[in-house]
Write an enzyme that holds these catalytic residues in place. Structure first.
Site, PDB file in Angstrom:
ATOM      1  N   SER B 222      16.588   5.595 -19.058  1.00 49.86           N
ATOM      2  CA  SER B 222      17.665   3.914 -19.496  1.00 49.86           C
ATOM      3  C   SER B 222      17.573   2.848 -18.436  1.00 49.86           C
ATOM      4  O   SER B 222      17.706   1.522 -18.703  1.00 49.86           O
ATOM      5  CB  SER B 222      19.189   4.222 -18.648  1.00 49.86           C
ATOM      6  OG  SER B 222      19.674   4.732 -17.694  1.00 49.86           O
ATOM      7  N   ARG B 226      15.873  -0.224 -21.071  1.00 48.67           N
ATOM      8  CA  ARG B 226      16.875  -1.137 -20.763  1.00 48.67           C
ATOM      9  C   ARG B 226      16.263  -2.297 -20.781  1.00 48.67           C
ATOM     10  O   ARG B 226      16.655  -2.831 -21.369  1.00 48.67           O
ATOM     11  CB  ARG B 226      18.275  -0.916 -19.976  1.00 48.67           C
ATOM     12  CG  ARG B 226      19.040  -2.535 -19.745  1.00 48.67           C
ATOM     13  CD  ARG B 226      20.472  -2.121 -18.768  1.00 48.67           C
ATOM     14  NE  ARG B 226      20.713  -1.109 -18.855  1.00 48.67           N
ATOM     15  CZ  ARG B 226      20.668   0.224 -17.767  1.00 48.67           C
ATOM     16  NH1 ARG B 226      19.606   0.422 -16.775  1.00 48.67           N
ATOM     17  NH2 ARG B 226      21.812   1.577 -18.174  1.00 48.67           N
ATOM     18  N   ASN B 230      15.947  -4.762 -23.703  1.00 53.26           N
ATOM     19  CA  ASN B 230      16.122  -6.080 -23.709  1.00 53.26           C
ATOM     20  C   ASN B 230      15.295  -7.681 -23.957  1.00 53.26           C
ATOM     21  O   ASN B 230      15.127  -8.392 -25.049  1.00 53.26           O
ATOM     22  CB  ASN B 230      16.978  -6.567 -22.400  1.00 53.26           C
ATOM     23  CG  ASN B 230      18.774  -6.197 -22.466  1.00 53.26           C
ATOM     24  OD1 ASN B 230      19.504  -6.970 -22.636  1.00 53.26           O
ATOM     25  ND2 ASN B 230      18.876  -5.437 -22.012  1.00 53.26           N
TER      26      ASN B 230
END
Lengths: 156, 349
Positions: B222, B226, B230
Site C-alpha cells: 500500500s 499509493r 497518485n
C-alpha cells in the site's frame, strides 16, 4: 510498466541517501538547533533576572532617597532651633546691655541734678541776701540772719 | 511532442510518454536500450530504467548537497533565511517523528527527513511541463524519457521494500525473533487467552498467520502503490492537458504546417512558452507596464496557436496548482506511514 532491477537499485540508492542523512545532515543540524534553543533560553532567563535585579535596585534607590530626605529635614530642623536660640540669646544680651546703660545714664542725670541743685541752693542764699539788703538798703548781716537764711534755703 | 520527428497518434503520444528508458539484455543476447514497450517487456527482470535511476539519484544528490551545505554552516548563532527554511523542515520532520515514535532510534528521524524531501523533489518533477525534458533528451538522441521517478512503480516499490525490511528488522530488534513470530501467529485470536485445548492450537495459529501475513505484506504494497498511483494519475492528466494544447490549436496548425511541415516541432512550443515567460518576467521587473503585458500576451497566444493554447496553459496551471498539494501530501503520507509502521514494529500490542 515492468517490474525490474530498478527496484533493487532504487532500494540501494535510498539506503545510501538515508545513511548520508544520518551521518552528515541530521546530527549537525539538530546540534546547532538545540544549541540555539539553549542559548535563547539562557538569554531569556538572564533578561528575566536582570529585570528582577533592576526592580530590586529601584526599591533600594527609593529607600536611600527617602532616608536622605529625612536626614535633610532633621538638619533643617536643627538649624532652625539653633537660629532661634541664637536670636533669643542676642535679645537677652541686648536687653541686659540696655538696662545697664539706662541705669548709668540715670545715675549721671541724678548726679547732675544734685549738682545743679547744690549750685542753685548756694546761689539762692547769696541772691536772697543780696535781694534783702537791697530792699533794706542796708547790709544784712549774714551771720545775724543765718538762721533765717538757712530756713529759706532748706525750703527751696 | 517529444520531438521524435514523425507524426504520432494520440495513443502513441501517451504510450511514448509512459515508456521508461530501459536498458537490458535483448532476447537475442545483445545489451542495449529498448526501443518499444514490447522490447522493454521482453528484457525481463534484469533490466533497469535508466531515466528513473538518473533522476532519482540526481534529486537525491540535490537533497544531500542542499541540506549538507546548511548542516556544515549551521551554528547556534543567528540563522540565515535559507538555514531557517531548512531548519523549519527538519523541525517539522523531527516533531512528526517524536509524536509517533516513542522508542529510541538514531535512524528513524533521518530516514523520515530523507524520504520526505527526496520524494517531494521526485514528485516535483511532475510540475515541469511534460514535453520539456523529454524533448531536450531527444535532442541528445535519447528516445524515451520519464522524468518523474515516483511515476515508476519500481522506484516507489523499491523504497517501500526497504521500509518493509526495516519493519522486520525493528520488530526483531525490539521484540526478539520469538516475539516477532509469536505476534504473527498469536494474533488476533490468542488460543492461550481463549483457553483452547492444545489440539486446536495449530489451526488457530495457521489462521492467525494468514491474517497477519496479509496485514504485514499489505504495508509495503500500500505504501508503494499509493505513491505510485497518485503520481501516475497526475502525470497522465498532465499528458492529456498537453494533448489538448495541440489538439485545440489544430485549426491553426494548418497555417504552421506550411512553415514546419506536417508536424509542428516541440521547440516551437518551447520557444512560445519562453516568450510568454519572458513577457511576464519583464513585467515583474517593471520593464513593461501591465497593460502592455496583457496585449503582448494576447498577441503571443494568437501567434503560437490561438486561444486554445491559452486554454491549455490555464488548464496546466490549474492542475499544477492542485497537484502541488498532491505531491506534498503524498511525500508527507509516505514519511508518516513509514514512521507509524516502524513505531508499530517497535511496540508491543
Amino acid at each position: 510498466m515492468n517490474i525490474n532491477a530498478t527496484l533493487i537499485l532504487q532500494s540501494i540508492a535510498m539506503m545510501i541517501f538515508v545513511w548520508f542523512c544520518m551521518k552528515f545532515i541530521w546530527p549537525p543540524l539538530l546540534k546547532a538547533m538545540d544549541e540555539r534553543r539553549e542559548k535563547i533560553a539562557e538569554g531569556l532567563a538572564a533578561s528575566d533576572m536582570a529585570e528582577k535585579e533592576l526592580a530590586k535596585a529601584k526599591v533600594e534607590v527609593d529607600q536611600q532617597i527617602n532616608q536622605a530626605r529625612d536626614k535633610a529635614g532633621e538638619i533643617v530642623e536643627q538649624a532652625n532651633q539653633r537660629h532661634s536660640q541664637i536670636l533669643e540669646q542676642a535679645k537677652e544680651d541686648a536687653t541686659a546691655e540696655r538696662g545697664k546703660q539706662v541705669t548709668a545714664a540715670e545715675a549721671e542725670i541724678s548726679q547732675a541734678a544734685n549738682q545743679a541743685r547744690e549750685q542753685l541752693r548756694s546761689s539762692v542764699a547769696s541772691l536772697a541776701v543780696l535781694g534783702a539788703s537791697r530792699i533794706l538798703e542796708k547790709e544784712v548781716d549774714a551771720d545775724t540772719h543765718r538762721e533765717l537764711l538757712d530756713k529759706l534755703i532748706a525750703e527751696i | 511532442m517529444a520531438g521524435s520527428g514523425e507524426n504520432l497518434t494520440t495513443g502513441e503520444y501517451i504510450g511514448h510518454h509512459l515508456q521508461n528508458l530501459t536498458f537490458g539484455q535483448h532476447p537475442d543476447g545483445s545489451w542495449g536500450f529498448a526501443h518499444s514497450a514490447a522490447e522493454a517487456a521482453a528484457m525481463g527482470f534484469w533490466a533497469v530504467h535508466v531515466d528513473t535511476l538518473f533522476w532519482a539519484l540526481a534529486l537525491g544528490l540535490i537533497f544531500f548537497f542542499l541540506f549538507r551545505k546548511v548542516a556544515r554552516a549551521a551554528n547556534s548563532g543567528v540563522p540565515t533565511r535559507f538555514q531557517s527554511a531548512i531548519e523549519a523542515i527538519v523541525e517539522f520532520v523531527d516533531s512528526s517523528v517524536r509524536d509517533s515514535f516513542h522508542g529510541t532510534s538514531k535512524l528513524i528521524a533521518p530516514l523520515a527527513l530523507t524520504l520526505f524531501v527526496w520524494i517531494f523533489f521526485m514528485n516535483f518533477m511532475d510540475l515541469i511541463p511534460v514535453d520539456w525534458l523529454p524533448w531536450v533528451a531527444s535532442q541528445a538522441g535519447i528516445s524515451h524519457q520519464k522524468v518523474v521517478p515516483t511515476t515508476d512503480v519500481n522506484a516507489t516499490m523499491g523504497m517501500a521494500i526497504t521500509v518493509f525490511f526495516l519493519i522486520i528488522i525493528y520488530s526483531i530488534r525490539f521484540k526478539g525473533v520469538g516475539g516477532f513470530l509469536s505476534e504473527l501467529v498469536m494474533n488476533p485470536l490468542n488460543p492461550k487467552e481463549l483457553g483452547m485445548p492444545k489440539l486446536f492450537w495449530p489451526f488457530v495459529m495457521a489462521f492467525n498467520f494468514i491474517l497477519e501475513l496479509v496485514s504485514l505484506l499489505a504495508k509495503p504494497v500500500s505504501l508503494g502503490l499509493r505513491l505510485f498511483g497518485n503520481l501516475y494519475a497526475g502525470e497522465l492528466i498532465f499528458i492529456l492537458i498537453a494533448l489538448i494544447f495541440t489538439a485545440g490549436s489544430a485549426w491553426f496548425a494548418a497555417g504552421l504546417s506550411s512553415v514546419f511541415g506536417d508536424h509542428i516541432p516541440a521547440w516551437f512550443w518551447i520557444a512560445a512558452s519562453v516568450a510568454i515567460m519572458a513577457t511576464l518576467w519583464l513585467n515583474l521587473k517593471d520593464k513593461i507596464s501591465t497593460k502592455a503585458t496583457l496585449w503582448l500576451l494576447l498577441a503571443e497566444m494568437l501567434l503560437v496557436g490561438g486561444l486554445a493554447f491559452l486554454g491549455g496553459q490555464l488548464m496546466h496551471f490549474g492542475w499544477a496548482a492542485f497537484h502541488l498539494l498532491v505531491i506534498t501530501l503524498q511525500a508527507f503520507i509516505f514519511m508518516m506511514l513509514t514512521i507509524v509502521y516502524l513505531s508499530m514494529a517497535s511496540e508491543h500490542h
